[in-house]
Scaffold this active site. Structure first.
Site, PDB file in Angstrom:
ATOM      1  N   ALA A  78       0.866  -1.178   0.000  1.00 25.41           N
ATOM      2  CA  ALA A  78       0.000   0.000   0.000  1.00 25.41           C
ATOM      3  C   ALA A  78       0.900   1.225   0.000  1.00 25.41           C
ATOM      4  O   ALA A  78       1.773   1.364   0.864  1.00 25.41           O
ATOM      5  CB  ALA A  78      -0.887  -0.013   1.232  1.00 25.41           C
ATOM      6  N   ASP A  79       0.728   2.084  -0.988  1.00 24.61           N
ATOM      7  CA  ASP A  79       1.521   3.324  -1.046  1.00 24.61           C
ATOM      8  C   ASP A  79       0.870   4.385  -0.160  1.00 24.61           C
ATOM      9  O   ASP A  79      -0.314   4.705  -0.320  1.00 24.61           O
ATOM     10  CB  ASP A  79       1.570   3.859  -2.487  1.00 24.61           C
ATOM     11  CG  ASP A  79       2.575   3.106  -3.350  1.00 24.61           C
ATOM     12  OD1 ASP A  79       3.353   2.299  -2.800  1.00 24.61           O
ATOM     13  OD2 ASP A  79       2.570   3.329  -4.573  1.00 24.61           O
ATOM     14  N   GLY A  89      -0.450   9.160  -8.074  1.00 25.11           N
ATOM     15  CA  GLY A  89      -0.505   7.737  -7.708  1.00 25.11           C
ATOM     16  C   GLY A  89       0.355   6.888  -8.634  1.00 25.11           C
ATOM     17  O   GLY A  89       0.932   7.381  -9.614  1.00 25.11           O
ATOM     18  N   GLY A 145       6.198  -4.623  -8.664  1.00 24.75           N
ATOM     19  CA  GLY A 145       5.672  -5.736  -9.456  1.00 24.75           C
ATOM     20  C   GLY A 145       4.183  -5.579  -9.717  1.00 24.75           C
ATOM     21  O   GLY A 145       3.714  -5.769 -10.846  1.00 24.75           O
ATOM     22  N   ASN A 197       2.424  -2.793  -9.661  1.00 21.67           N
ATOM     23  CA  ASN A 197       2.197  -1.670 -10.589  1.00 21.67           C
ATOM     24  C   ASN A 197       2.437  -2.104 -12.036  1.00 21.67           C
ATOM     25  O   ASN A 197       1.706  -1.728 -12.952  1.00 21.67           O
ATOM     26  CB  ASN A 197       3.152  -0.509 -10.275  1.00 21.67           C
ATOM     27  CG  ASN A 197       2.875   0.151  -8.938  1.00 21.67           C
ATOM     28  OD1 ASN A 197       1.788   0.004  -8.388  1.00 21.67           O
ATOM     29  ND2 ASN A 197       3.850   0.863  -8.417  1.00 21.67           N
ATOM     30  N   ASP A 257       7.597   1.688 -13.593  1.00 23.94           N
ATOM     31  CA  ASP A 257       6.680   0.530 -13.632  1.00 23.94           C
ATOM     32  C   ASP A 257       5.777   0.611 -14.862  1.00 23.94           C
ATOM     33  O   ASP A 257       5.499  -0.415 -15.497  1.00 23.94           O
ATOM     34  CB  ASP A 257       5.839   0.485 -12.355  1.00 23.94           C
ATOM     35  CG  ASP A 257       6.710   0.373 -11.110  1.00 23.94           C
ATOM     36  OD1 ASP A 257       7.812  -0.198 -11.219  1.00 23.94           O
ATOM     37  OD2 ASP A 257       6.292   0.863 -10.055  1.00 23.94           O
TER      38      ASP A 257
HETATM   39  O1  RIB Z   1       8.082   2.141  -8.450  1.00 19.02           O
HETATM   40  C1  RIB Z   1       7.193   2.768  -7.572  1.00 19.02           C
HETATM   41  C2  RIB Z   1       6.856   1.863  -6.442  1.00 19.02           C
HETATM   42  O2  RIB Z   1       8.006   1.621  -5.695  1.00 19.02           O
HETATM   43  C3  RIB Z   1       5.839   2.444  -5.488  1.00 19.02           C
HETATM   44  O3  RIB Z   1       4.522   2.063  -5.809  1.00 19.02           O
HETATM   45  C4  RIB Z   1       6.293   1.924  -4.140  1.00 19.02           C
HETATM   46  O4  RIB Z   1       5.394   1.041  -3.577  1.00 19.02           O
HETATM   47  C5  RIB Z   1       7.643   1.247  -4.378  1.00 19.02           C
HETATM   48  O5  RIB Z   1       7.558  -0.103  -4.350  1.00 19.02           O
END
Ligand code: RIB
Length: 300
Positions: A12-13, A285, A41, A43, A250
């Site tokens: 969770a960000d 986000g 992963g 994302n 990502d």
């Molecule tokens: O690459 C971005 C991601 O890196 C974010 O969503 C955060 O959770 C970290 O894993």
């Protein structure tokens, strides 16, 4: 459309926007907070699935509210989960600082249950990995699990992509299991000791990665675009004012894998990745910023 299998982490960000980072011992006021789905992963899997590709995600979760957020996110995006839920652990979280003026970020990841992904978790998904057109992993879950998955994929002739993020020392032989390796400039420097700021240095760094066994290195270079070995710089595709760069890598990796699985050439797949990342940075986000296939095609 082919199949992409991704091994990685969901967290969770928790994203905080502020003018600057606090120094140790200091408290500062932020301008905004958001909670949303993240993890490199996950994302990448969301990016890939939103582009219309059959996408499978291998990971571990806890049994808590953040696990529900993960499962809801994947269901909405069309990602097929292959997860072990561990009641004794927890679904991870990331602390994301976003600099108000630039949209740039600094991140701490606590992977929770995903830190327990083991080579035997990966072996339990061997059939899935062997049946993929493209296999992708990163370095947020334990290294031995990533290596085992790359070995299984490579032995089955599956195209392998390693996004070596966050930067880490790699075990001997790992890069030789990779068709594509996609570091950003910082990760590239950690792997090659070559600081990449321009095309000439990118070419040198690609040559260094190829001597370590990578078939085709790709260095993502932020606003400049991505440098594809044997081709050169594919320019970034600006889609509007930058709101947040978190997750841009990502977006690139998920879209690159989607395009490869769709039968596109490496250069076209890099263009597709750059266009997808270009749109994602105009939105807040990480997973929620991933565009649809129609949006990317319109932008291209
Ligand atoms: O690459 C971005 C991601 O890196 C974010 O969503 C955060 O959770 C970290 O894993």
């Amino acid at each position: 459309m082919g199949t992409v299998v991704i091994l990685g982490v969901f967290v969770a960000d928790t994203a905080y926007r502020a003018a600057r980072m606090p120094v140790m011992g200091e408290t500062i006021m932020g301008t905004a907070f958001a909670l949303g789905p993240g993890g490199k992963g996950s994302n990448q899997a969301v990016a890939c699935a939103r582009l219309g590709v059959d996408t499978h995600f291998i990971s571990n979760l806890g049994q808590d509210d953040f696990a529900k957020l993960a499962l809801d996110t994947w269901a909405q995006a069309g990602v097929v989960p292959h997860v072990r839920q561990i009641a004794e652990s927890y679904t991870g979280a990331a602390h994301i600082f976003i600099e108000e003026a630039s949209g740039d970020n600094a991140i701490i990841v606590a992977p929770g249950a995903a830190a327990l992904i083991s080579p035997s978790d990966v072996e339990a998904q061997a059939d899935l990995i062997q049946g993929a057109d493209v296999f992708v992993t990163q370095l947020e879950q334990p290294m031995d699990a990533a290596v085992r998955a790359l070995e299984i994929a490579r032995a089955a002739g599956v195209t392998t992509v390693l996004n070596p993020a966050p930067a880490a020392e790699l075990p001997e032989g790992m890069l030789a299991l990779c068709d594509y390796v996609t570091p950003n400039e910082t990760e590239c420097e950690a792997l090659t000791e070559i600081a990449v700021t321009d095309e000439k240095q990118a070419e040198q760094a690609c040559a260094a990665l190829m001597t370590k066994g990578v078939r085709t290195p790709i260095i993502t270079m932020g606003q400049q675009g991505a440098y594809l070995a044997g081709h050169g710089l594919v320019p970034a595709v600006k889609a509007g004012p930058v709101v947040e760069t978190t997750g841009a890598g990502d977006a690139f990796n998920g879209a690159f894998a989607a395009a490869l699985a769709d039968g596109q050439s490496a250069v076209d797949a890099v263009r597709y990745g750059c266009a997808t990342a270009g749109i994602s940075v105009t939105r807040p986000g990480t997973a929620p910023s991933m565009p649809t296939r129609d949006e990317v095609l319109a932008h291209l």
